[in-house]
Design a protein around this motif. Structure first.
Motif, PDB file in Angstrom:
ATOM      1  N   GLN A 168     -13.413  12.421  -5.967  1.00  0.00           N
ATOM      2  CA  GLN A 168     -12.289  13.245  -5.533  1.00  0.00           C
ATOM      3  C   GLN A 168     -11.591  13.936  -6.695  1.00  0.00           C
ATOM      4  OE1 GLN A 168     -12.563   9.987  -5.231  1.00  0.00           O
ATOM      5  NE2 GLN A 168     -10.647   8.892  -5.389  1.00  0.00           N
ATOM      6  N   GLY A 169     -12.180  13.845  -7.914  1.00  0.00           N
ATOM      7  CA  GLY A 169     -11.574  14.547  -9.038  1.00  0.00           C
ATOM      8  C   GLY A 169     -11.318  13.586 -10.170  1.00  0.00           C
ATOM      9  N   PRO A 170     -10.737  14.064 -11.268  1.00  0.00           N
ATOM     10  CA  PRO A 170     -10.508  13.190 -12.415  1.00  0.00           C
ATOM     11  C   PRO A 170      -9.593  12.045 -12.047  1.00  0.00           C
ATOM     12  CG  PRO A 170      -9.439  15.313 -12.702  1.00  0.00           C
ATOM     13  CD  PRO A 170     -10.238  15.400 -11.460  1.00  0.00           C
ATOM     14  N   GLY A 171     -10.038  10.862 -12.308  1.00  0.00           N
ATOM     15  CA  GLY A 171      -9.280   9.689 -11.879  1.00  0.00           C
ATOM     16  C   GLY A 171      -8.124   9.388 -12.801  1.00  0.00           C
ATOM     17  N   ALA A 172      -7.034   8.930 -12.224  1.00  0.00           N
ATOM     18  CA  ALA A 172      -5.890   8.480 -13.015  1.00  0.00           C
ATOM     19  C   ALA A 172      -5.877   6.961 -12.959  1.00  0.00           C
ATOM     20  CB  ALA A 172      -4.596   9.038 -12.434  1.00  0.00           C
ATOM     21  N   PRO A 173      -6.044   6.290 -14.106  1.00  0.00           N
ATOM     22  CA  PRO A 173      -5.980   4.824 -14.084  1.00  0.00           C
ATOM     23  C   PRO A 173      -4.633   4.379 -13.513  1.00  0.00           C
ATOM     24  CG  PRO A 173      -6.738   5.616 -16.207  1.00  0.00           C
ATOM     25  CD  PRO A 173      -6.262   6.813 -15.444  1.00  0.00           C
ATOM     26  N   GLU A 174      -4.680   3.400 -12.646  1.00  0.00           N
ATOM     27  CA  GLU A 174      -3.441   2.956 -12.008  1.00  0.00           C
ATOM     28  C   GLU A 174      -3.428   1.451 -11.898  1.00  0.00           C
ATOM     29  OE1 GLU A 174      -4.490   5.041  -8.306  1.00  0.00           O
ATOM     30  OE2 GLU A 174      -4.333   3.103  -7.297  1.00  0.00           O
ATOM     31  N   ARG A 191       4.732   4.697 -18.853  1.00  0.00           N
ATOM     32  CA  ARG A 191       4.881   3.233 -18.981  1.00  0.00           C
ATOM     33  C   ARG A 191       6.021   2.738 -18.100  1.00  0.00           C
ATOM     34  NH1 ARG A 191       2.862   1.100 -24.119  1.00  0.00           N
ATOM     35  NH2 ARG A 191       4.765  -0.099 -24.375  1.00  0.00           N
ATOM     36  N   ALA A 192       7.066   3.532 -17.989  1.00  0.00           N
ATOM     37  CA  ALA A 192       8.197   3.130 -17.137  1.00  0.00           C
ATOM     38  C   ALA A 192       7.777   3.080 -15.670  1.00  0.00           C
ATOM     39  CB  ALA A 192       9.362   4.098 -17.322  1.00  0.00           C
ATOM     40  N   LEU A 193       6.955   4.050 -15.264  1.00  0.00           N
ATOM     41  CA  LEU A 193       6.445   4.041 -13.884  1.00  0.00           C
ATOM     42  C   LEU A 193       5.619   2.793 -13.622  1.00  0.00           C
ATOM     43  CD1 LEU A 193       5.204   7.668 -13.140  1.00  0.00           C
ATOM     44  CD2 LEU A 193       6.876   6.352 -11.851  1.00  0.00           C
ATOM     45  N   ARG A 238       0.838  -1.202   0.000  1.00  0.00           N
ATOM     46  CA  ARG A 238       0.000   0.000   0.000  1.00  0.00           C
ATOM     47  C   ARG A 238       0.877   1.256   0.000  1.00  0.00           C
ATOM     48  NH1 ARG A 238      -3.347  -0.338   4.834  1.00  0.00           N
ATOM     49  NH2 ARG A 238      -3.923  -2.351   3.989  1.00  0.00           N
ATOM     50  N   VAL A 239       1.924   1.227   0.791  1.00  0.00           N
ATOM     51  CA  VAL A 239       2.804   2.398   0.857  1.00  0.00           C
ATOM     52  C   VAL A 239       3.472   2.619  -0.502  1.00  0.00           C
ATOM     53  CG1 VAL A 239       4.865   3.356   1.946  1.00  0.00           C
ATOM     54  CG2 VAL A 239       3.168   2.167   3.337  1.00  0.00           C
ATOM     55  N   ARG A 282       1.388   6.294  -7.022  1.00  0.00           N
ATOM     56  CA  ARG A 282       0.268   7.141  -7.422  1.00  0.00           C
ATOM     57  C   ARG A 282       0.708   8.610  -7.514  1.00  0.00           C
ATOM     58  NH1 ARG A 282      -3.357   5.960  -3.381  1.00  0.00           N
ATOM     59  NH2 ARG A 282      -3.962   4.040  -4.428  1.00  0.00           N
ATOM     60  N   ILE A 283       1.521   9.031  -6.540  1.00  0.00           N
ATOM     61  CA  ILE A 283       2.007  10.421  -6.573  1.00  0.00           C
ATOM     62  C   ILE A 283       2.777  10.668  -7.861  1.00  0.00           C
ATOM     63  CG2 ILE A 283       3.621  12.052  -5.510  1.00  0.00           C
ATOM     64  CD1 ILE A 283       2.912  10.673  -2.796  1.00  0.00           C
ATOM     65  N   ARG A 284       3.708   9.759  -8.154  1.00  0.00           N
ATOM     66  CA  ARG A 284       4.507   9.946  -9.378  1.00  0.00           C
ATOM     67  C   ARG A 284       3.631   9.869 -10.624  1.00  0.00           C
ATOM     68  NH1 ARG A 284       8.344   6.650  -6.576  1.00  0.00           N
ATOM     69  NH2 ARG A 284      10.067   7.954  -5.900  1.00  0.00           N
ATOM     70  N   LEU A 285       2.711   8.913 -10.584  1.00  0.00           N
ATOM     71  CA  LEU A 285       1.874   8.684 -11.755  1.00  0.00           C
ATOM     72  C   LEU A 285       1.020   9.917 -12.076  1.00  0.00           C
ATOM     73  CD1 LEU A 285       0.861   6.575 -13.789  1.00  0.00           C
ATOM     74  CD2 LEU A 285      -0.893   5.942 -12.132  1.00  0.00           C
ATOM     75  N   GLU A 286       0.417  10.502 -11.042  1.00  0.00           N
ATOM     76  CA  GLU A 286      -0.445  11.654 -11.298  1.00  0.00           C
ATOM     77  C   GLU A 286       0.335  12.794 -11.929  1.00  0.00           C
ATOM     78  OE1 GLU A 286      -2.390  12.398  -7.568  1.00  0.00           O
ATOM     79  OE2 GLU A 286      -3.809  10.746  -7.870  1.00  0.00           O
ATOM     80  N   HIS A 287       1.552  12.984 -11.458  1.00  0.00           N
ATOM     81  CA  HIS A 287       2.372  14.046 -12.055  1.00  0.00           C
ATOM     82  C   HIS A 287       2.790  13.693 -13.485  1.00  0.00           C
ATOM     83  CE1 HIS A 287       2.586  15.457  -7.883  1.00  0.00           C
ATOM     84  NE2 HIS A 287       2.837  16.624  -8.419  1.00  0.00           N
ATOM     85  N   ALA A 288       3.127  12.428 -13.700  1.00  0.00           N
ATOM     86  CA  ALA A 288       3.547  12.024 -15.048  1.00  0.00           C
ATOM     87  C   ALA A 288       2.383  12.133 -16.031  1.00  0.00           C
ATOM     88  CB  ALA A 288       4.089  10.594 -15.015  1.00  0.00           C
ATOM     89  N   LEU A 289       1.195  11.763 -15.577  1.00  0.00           N
ATOM     90  CA  LEU A 289       0.032  11.860 -16.467  1.00  0.00           C
ATOM     91  C   LEU A 289      -0.306  13.312 -16.763  1.00  0.00           C
ATOM     92  CD1 LEU A 289      -2.248   9.038 -14.979  1.00  0.00           C
ATOM     93  CD2 LEU A 289      -1.209   9.064 -17.250  1.00  0.00           C
ATOM     94  N   GLU A 290      -0.122  14.155 -15.753  1.00  0.00           N
ATOM     95  CA  GLU A 290      -0.383  15.574 -15.967  1.00  0.00           C
ATOM     96  C   GLU A 290       0.627  16.142 -16.974  1.00  0.00           C
ATOM     97  OE1 GLU A 290      -2.756  17.413 -15.421  1.00  0.00           O
ATOM     98  OE2 GLU A 290      -1.944  19.431 -15.705  1.00  0.00           O
ATOM     99  N   ALA A 291       1.875  15.742 -16.835  1.00  0.00           N
ATOM    100  CA  ALA A 291       2.891  16.196 -17.796  1.00  0.00           C
ATOM    101  C   ALA A 291       2.534  15.712 -19.202  1.00  0.00           C
ATOM    102  CB  ALA A 291       4.260  15.661 -17.379  1.00  0.00           C
ATOM    103  N   ASP A 292       2.100  14.476 -19.286  1.00  0.00           N
ATOM    104  CA  ASP A 292       1.716  13.910 -20.586  1.00  0.00           C
ATOM    105  C   ASP A 292       0.568  14.722 -21.194  1.00  0.00           C
ATOM    106  OD1 ASP A 292       1.854  11.842 -22.590  1.00  0.00           O
ATOM    107  OD2 ASP A 292      -0.025  11.073 -21.777  1.00  0.00           O
TER     108      ASP A 292
END
Lengths: 380, 315
Positions: free
Chosen positions: B225-231, B128-130, B86-87, B93-103
């Motif tokens: 909670q806002g736009p979801g990021a598939p994970e 994809r690397a994440l 979980r941790v 998730r933190i990294r992913l949300e930022h990477a998706l936003e950059a994308d």
């Protein structure tokens, strides 16, 4: 070319008699909302009628005008879409005035001081998740009584989710002014519904009350100790709670929000989630006396200290505030400071005032962000 | 590998499982996994009636609770592993949300076409690397757990697995219901279900279909909670290689949002992304898809089309 006149404009232009003015009201939603144009109406004998509202930024008392030859009083204001405004009428007769709710408007909001009438501007809808849902299994509410070594007997309520099991572990939400949240935001219904919709996880919720909130919530060391060193271990001994900061949230509105942030400030890292609604985060840029008066002196000291040396005290902080309350300035000022510390911060503004229904309407967004439910995990 | 795997949309309100079972000619008993329903896994009366009382509920959720009572050491170790997962997922998730936003930002810029393509590829690769890194860390954690605690050799686990093997052996097929995919995946892994599925038809719907695939992707276009990021949740059982599955698209996917559809299809390529609406189904057999009804394939250009089983993978 001019556009079609609104119903109110047409009425006013027609110089109606009493009967026609009366007829205009029949079956009509009052106040009359026509786009962003909102007309408040009061019908009756009076020497004068004022609109009294709690919108910071507009004149707090604005006179209605009597329609000549009738007992109908009117006032048209531009109110942006999505707004929710609580108000009363101040009716003057024989040199004295009384404040009354709008008898033509069935929408009411309750708070500890009584009722207010509510204008729901275009686009505003009370959220469906705030109303009882027969499909949502109800959690249980039981009295909470705790003898604090620091503060003495404390009372409140305890919410346990439906299907509570001792074999599971639960996050903990501690709510300041818990009884007010129950009474004026329908917090139990909201919790039942959000849990049922999988938008938040099953939670244990301690709804605490304070007999002296203005003192205890204003960065009081004893109150912070009571919450963190006494109540928290007590609850952990009674219930299977997740023993992680991320699973502990402090929540409050107005002074209750100050109580939440200041407790986290005194015990950094212990409370991993904060939900701060319309926090009374008064501060000064110079000197120590805030325009709000001595009640705020203790708060000002705390917020000034935090602003002077902001540091991460929690992990994730949800902040909300109404645009129509004077505290919007303080909250807007606080948010970048919180964010700069590395805490994950979300700030939501609403076209509403300093009231319980504003705080109710933000609960879904706040709670589901702080404690996302299993919605992403469940695919039936 | 199973004899065949039938992937179905949600069965809750308008079940089509019976049709799929009949189509495959399964006439005997069917072992059922409803662990995703957690404490309610016994509430399977509707399913029993739908399959004319031929179901044998493996009760993996309750069995898991029993196992943990019998082997508290394993329970503690398992809980610690779940916490560690979980941790890691929180950080992913933190990294992913930022990477998706950059994308997203990169794709909205309008530089010369060659630069746009190069930058879009680079930001998509970062996502994809994440994903890949997160899956590796899940696998590493699992391997460490297996090596240290050897669950397959622990007496209580061995006993339960043997009992399950006998139950499954007496059935002609296995059905995996949806529900909480984390719990479901957890339980089928704990009891080593995959080897028991060999040569049997498997029917898996909604979350069950996700767990049957190689990668379990959590998604929702409009969570509160806002736009979801598939994970990613974790690796699945890998019964249907090369597919990523999205059940309940009616409530969870906005198929009119071409940018989101495109992101999904490109992010998980070369796997095919299939949406499984209610009443849809498709059969995987001998490494190929067949007998598709109502399944939608998400395309790399942001569109979608009814699945054509024989067709090439999506562009």
């Amino acid at each position: 070319m001019t556009g079609p006149r609104s119903a109110v404009q047409a009425l006013l232009a027609s110089r109606p008699d009493q009967a026609r003015a009366q007829a205009f009201l029949a079956g009509r939603r009052i106040p009359v909302v026509e786009g962003s144009s909102v007309t408040f109406l009061w019908n009756g004998q009076a020497d004068g009628v004022n609109l009294r509202h709690w919108v910071y930024g507009l004149e707090s008392a604005t006179a209605l005008t009597r329609l000549e030859g009738t007992t109908l009083w009117h006032l048209t204001l531009e109110i942006p879409a999505g707004s929710r405004v609580e108000y009363k009428f101040e009716v003057w007769r024989s040199g004295g005035s009384t404040w009354v709710e709008d008898p033509l408007n069935p929408n009411r909001a309750r708070d500890p001081f009584g009722h207010n009438s509510v204008l729901q501007a275009e686009g505003y809808q009370a959220p469906g998740w705030s109303r009882p849902d027969p499909l949502a299994r109800p959690g249980t509410l039981e009295p909470l009584a705790f003898d604090s070594p620091t503060l003495g007997r404390r009372t409140g309520h305890l919410y346990l989710p439906a299907r509570f099991r001792r074999s599971r572990q639960y996050p903990l939400l501690v709510v300041h002014d818990g009884s007010d949240y129950l009474n004026y935001t329908g917090l139990k219904t909201v919790l039942d519904n959000l849990i049922h919709r999988l938008e938040i996880p099953d939670l244990v919720v301690a709804l605490t009350d304070s007999p002296d909130r203005l003192r205890e919530y204003a960065n009081d060391a004893g109150h912070a100790r009571y919450l963190t060193e006494e109540l928290l271990p007590h609850l952990a001994s009674r219930f299977p709670l997740v023993d992680r900061p991320q699973a502990r949230c402090l929540m409050g509105a107005s002074f209750g929000a100050v109580g939440a942030l200041s407790t986290a400030w005194r015990y950094p890292g212990r409370w991993g989630r904060l939900l701060l609604q319309s926090g009374s985060f008064a501060f000064t840029d110079i000197g120590t006396h805030n325009r709000r008066g001595p009640l705020f002196d203790q708060v000002v000291g705390f917020v000034n200290e935090f602003r002077g040396e902001p540091r991460a005290v929690s992990e994730r902080v949800f902040v909300s505030c109404g645009m129509y309350e004077s505290l919007i300035y303080e909250n807007r000022s606080l948010v970048p400071l919180l964010g700069a510390t590395g805490m994950d911060v979300r700030f939501v503004e609403a076209r509403d005032g300093h009231n319980w229904e504003n705080w109710r309407d933000r609960l879904r967004e706040g709670l589901s962000w702080l404690f996302p439910g299993p919605l992403m995990l469940v695919y039936e | 590998m199973p004899a065949a795997v039938v992937l179905l949309g949600a069965q809750r309100f308008d079940p089509t499982l019976g049709e799929a079972v009949a189509e495959l000619g399964v006439r005997g008993r069917i072992a059922v996994v409803t662990a995703g329903w957690q404490e309610r896994e016994d509430e399977d009366q509707d399913l029993q009636e739908h399959l004319q009382g031929r179901t044998v509920n493996l009760r993996l959720h309750a069995l898991g609770e029993q196992l943990f009572r019998e082997d508290p050491e394993l329970r503690k170790a398992h809980r610690e592993r779940q916490l560690a997962l979980r941790v890691r997922r929180d950080f992913y998730r933190i990294r992913l949300e930022h990477a998706l936003e950059a994308d997203r930002v990169v794709r909205h810029r309008a530089p010369p076409p060659d630069i746009a393509e190069e930058q879009a590829r680079a930001s998509a690769e970062a996502v994809r690397a994440l994903d890949a890194d997160f899956l590796r860390s899940c696998a590493r954690l699992r391997a460490e757990f297996e090596a240290r605690w050897t669950p397959a050799d622990r007496p209580a686990v061995v006993r339960h697995r043997q009992a399950l093997a006998e139950l499954v052996d007496g059935c002609d097929a296995v059905a995996i219901a949806g529900g909480n995919v984390a719990t479901l995946l957890n339980r089928v892994s704990l009891f080593g279900l995959t080897p028991l599925l060999r040569h049997k038809p498997v029917f898996a719907w909604s979350g069950g279909a996700m767990v049957a695939s190689e990668r379990v992707v959590l998604f929702h276009d409009q969570p509160p909670q806002g736009p979801g990021a598939p994970e990613l949740l974790d690796e699945g059982l890998g019964l249907v290689p090369g597919l990523v599955l999205f059940p309940q698209p009616e409530e969870r996917l906005d198929l009119t949002r071409r940018d989101r559809v495109q992101n999904l299809a490109q992010r998980f390529a070369p796997a095919r992304c299939l949406a499984l609406p209610a009443r849809s189904r498709v059969t995987w057999r001998d490494g190929a898809l067949g007998s598709a009804h109502g399944v939608l394939e998400l395309l790399g250009d942001g569109g979608h089309r009814p699945l054509r089983p024989g067709a090439e993978a999506a562009p």
